[in-house]
Enzyme design. Structure first.
Site, PDB file in Angstrom:
ATOM      1  N   HIS A  46       0.945  -1.098  -0.051  1.00 42.54           N
ATOM      2  CA  HIS A  46       0.176  -0.033  -0.110  1.00 42.54           C
ATOM      3  C   HIS A  46       0.981   1.155  -0.028  1.00 42.54           C
ATOM      4  O   HIS A  46       2.019   1.233   0.672  1.00 42.54           O
ATOM      5  CB  HIS A  46      -0.914   0.009   1.448  1.00 42.54           C
ATOM      6  CG  HIS A  46      -2.238  -0.625   1.423  1.00 42.54           C
ATOM      7  ND1 HIS A  46      -2.626  -1.276   2.469  1.00 42.54           N
ATOM      8  CD2 HIS A  46      -2.944  -0.613   0.216  1.00 42.54           C
ATOM      9  CE1 HIS A  46      -3.933  -2.019   2.043  1.00 42.54           C
ATOM     10  NE2 HIS A  46      -4.002  -1.673   0.898  1.00 42.54           N
TER      11      HIS A  46
ATOM     12  N   CYS B  90      -1.886   2.936   9.262  1.00 41.43           N
ATOM     13  CA  CYS B  90      -3.185   2.047   8.795  1.00 41.43           C
ATOM     14  C   CYS B  90      -4.368   1.886   9.634  1.00 41.43           C
ATOM     15  O   CYS B  90      -5.565   1.735   9.230  1.00 41.43           O
ATOM     16  CB  CYS B  90      -2.578   0.311   8.864  1.00 41.43           C
ATOM     17  SG  CYS B  90      -1.261   0.313   7.321  1.00 41.43           S
TER      18      CYS B  90
HETATM   19  N1  ARG Z   1      -4.177  -7.096   6.549  1.00 45.44           N
HETATM   20  C1  ARG Z   1      -4.427  -5.781   5.687  1.00 45.44           C
HETATM   21  C2  ARG Z   1      -4.229  -6.095   4.445  1.00 45.44           C
HETATM   22  O1  ARG Z   1      -3.215  -6.734   3.931  1.00 45.44           O
HETATM   23  C3  ARG Z   1      -3.526  -4.696   6.533  1.00 45.44           C
HETATM   24  C4  ARG Z   1      -3.868  -3.507   5.928  1.00 45.44           C
HETATM   25  C5  ARG Z   1      -2.909  -2.280   6.418  1.00 45.44           C
HETATM   26  N2  ARG Z   1      -3.618  -1.076   6.288  1.00 45.44           N
HETATM   27  C6  ARG Z   1      -2.857  -0.057   5.317  1.00 45.44           C
HETATM   28  N3  ARG Z   1      -3.583   1.082   5.260  1.00 45.44           N
HETATM   29  N4  ARG Z   1      -1.613  -0.342   4.901  1.00 45.44           N
HETATM   30  O2  ARG Z   1      -4.965  -5.393   3.761  1.00 45.44           O
END
Ligand code: ARG
Length: 281
Positions: free
Chosen positions: A180, A274
């Site tokens: 991300h 996150c």
């Molecule tokens: N386990 C989640 C996923 O892989 C983590 C999300 C993390 N969020 C972020 N904004 N980077 O989707």
């Protein structure tokens, strides 16, 4: 962390100004690692649920202590990743875009966050293509930096530009650890960012250099503890505590770094940012 104030260096630090923010967060009540959709997740690693909650509460209390508003979105059983509220969508310019998740395990979160947006008086709109909210859509001043490569689809970038009326700059990510945009780039104020260049394509790097010649570039040691997954109010930067090199850089750039430990949430591949959805007015 303690940073020894150097009187000479002090006078060259850029003064930074805080702007009070509005955040939304979801407590990790049902947080576990029961599936693996990014390289940080390992279903054989146990999660300490009580510690996760205590760490998350410390993050929320930190924001409140700094004067920010924190809304809580009720967690839903069976949605362990809902604690990563940043992914819920993007609320800006009177538009509430709700996430369209890539992985089926997270679909239910969109329903829950759309209901919350509706309760706040918005008329939530979904994109046709995958968009993972502020995981990949980061507002810097009057523009949106948009990540792609792993989650958010480039076609969603165009949809977001239409829906928000804001220019959207597409940035392609190349390393699955930085899946991300908010794992590889943090927005420090309306014109300042920090990022980890190796997470991006050459083209994206060139764009970032052109747009942000004064950006802070962080080292691998900080990037690999998700140090960039930080939240800034323009002055205070709440960041994963392990990113001590990044904290030094922030301090020298005039910011006030505040390290918090979110070791349990890191097991799901997320940290400070996150867990934090900023609600723009
Ligand atoms: N386990 C989640 C996923 O892989 C983590 C999300 C993390 N969020 C972020 N904004 N980077 O989707």
């Amino acid at each position: 962390m303690t940073i020894s104030p150097d009187v000479a260096a002090e006078s060259t630090r850029t003064p930074r100004t805080q702007r009070l923010r509005h955040y939304a967060m979801t407590p990790p009540t049902y947080f576990t690692v029961e599936y693996a959709i990014n390289p940080w997740m390992d279903t054989s690693t146990p999660v300490d649920a009580r510690l996760a909650l205590a760490q998350w509460e410390n993050l929320r209390d930190t924001y409140v202590r700094l004067g920010h508003t924190v809304d809580l979105v009720a967690p839903v059983a069976g949605l362990p990743d809902m604690v990563y509220a940043a992914n819920a969508g993007l609320i800006i310019n009177g538009t509430a875009v709700v996430a369209q998740f890539k992985h089926a395990e997270r679909y239910g979160e969109s329903v829950a966050y759309a209901a919350w947006m509706a309760e706040r008086g918005h008329d939530p709109v979904a994109t046709r293509h995958v968009n993972e909210g502020q995981g990949d859509l980061l507002v810097v001043g009057s523009m949106i930096l948009a990540g792609t490569g792993f989650r958010t689809h480039p076609h969603a970038h165009a949809e977001i530009a239409d829906l928000t009326g804001m220019p959207v700059i597409s940035l392609e990510l190349v390393d699955p650890r930085f899946y991300h945009l908010d794992t590889a780039l943090s927005v420090l104020d309306d014109s300042t960012i920090a990022y980890y260049p190796p997470a991006f394509t050459d083209h994206a790097r060139a764009q970032l250099r052109r747009l942000f010649p004064d950006a802070i570039e962080v080292a691998s040691t900080d990037a690999y503890v998700l140090g960039l997954n930080a939240v800034s109010d323009g002055k205070h930067v709440v960041h994963p505590a392990q990113a001590t090199g990044f904290a030094e850089q922030l301090y020298h750039a005039g910011f006030h770094p505040i390290g918090v430990d979110l070791s349990e949430l890191l097991k799901g591949g997320g940290s400070v940012k996150c867990c934090t959805l900023e609600v723009f007015s």
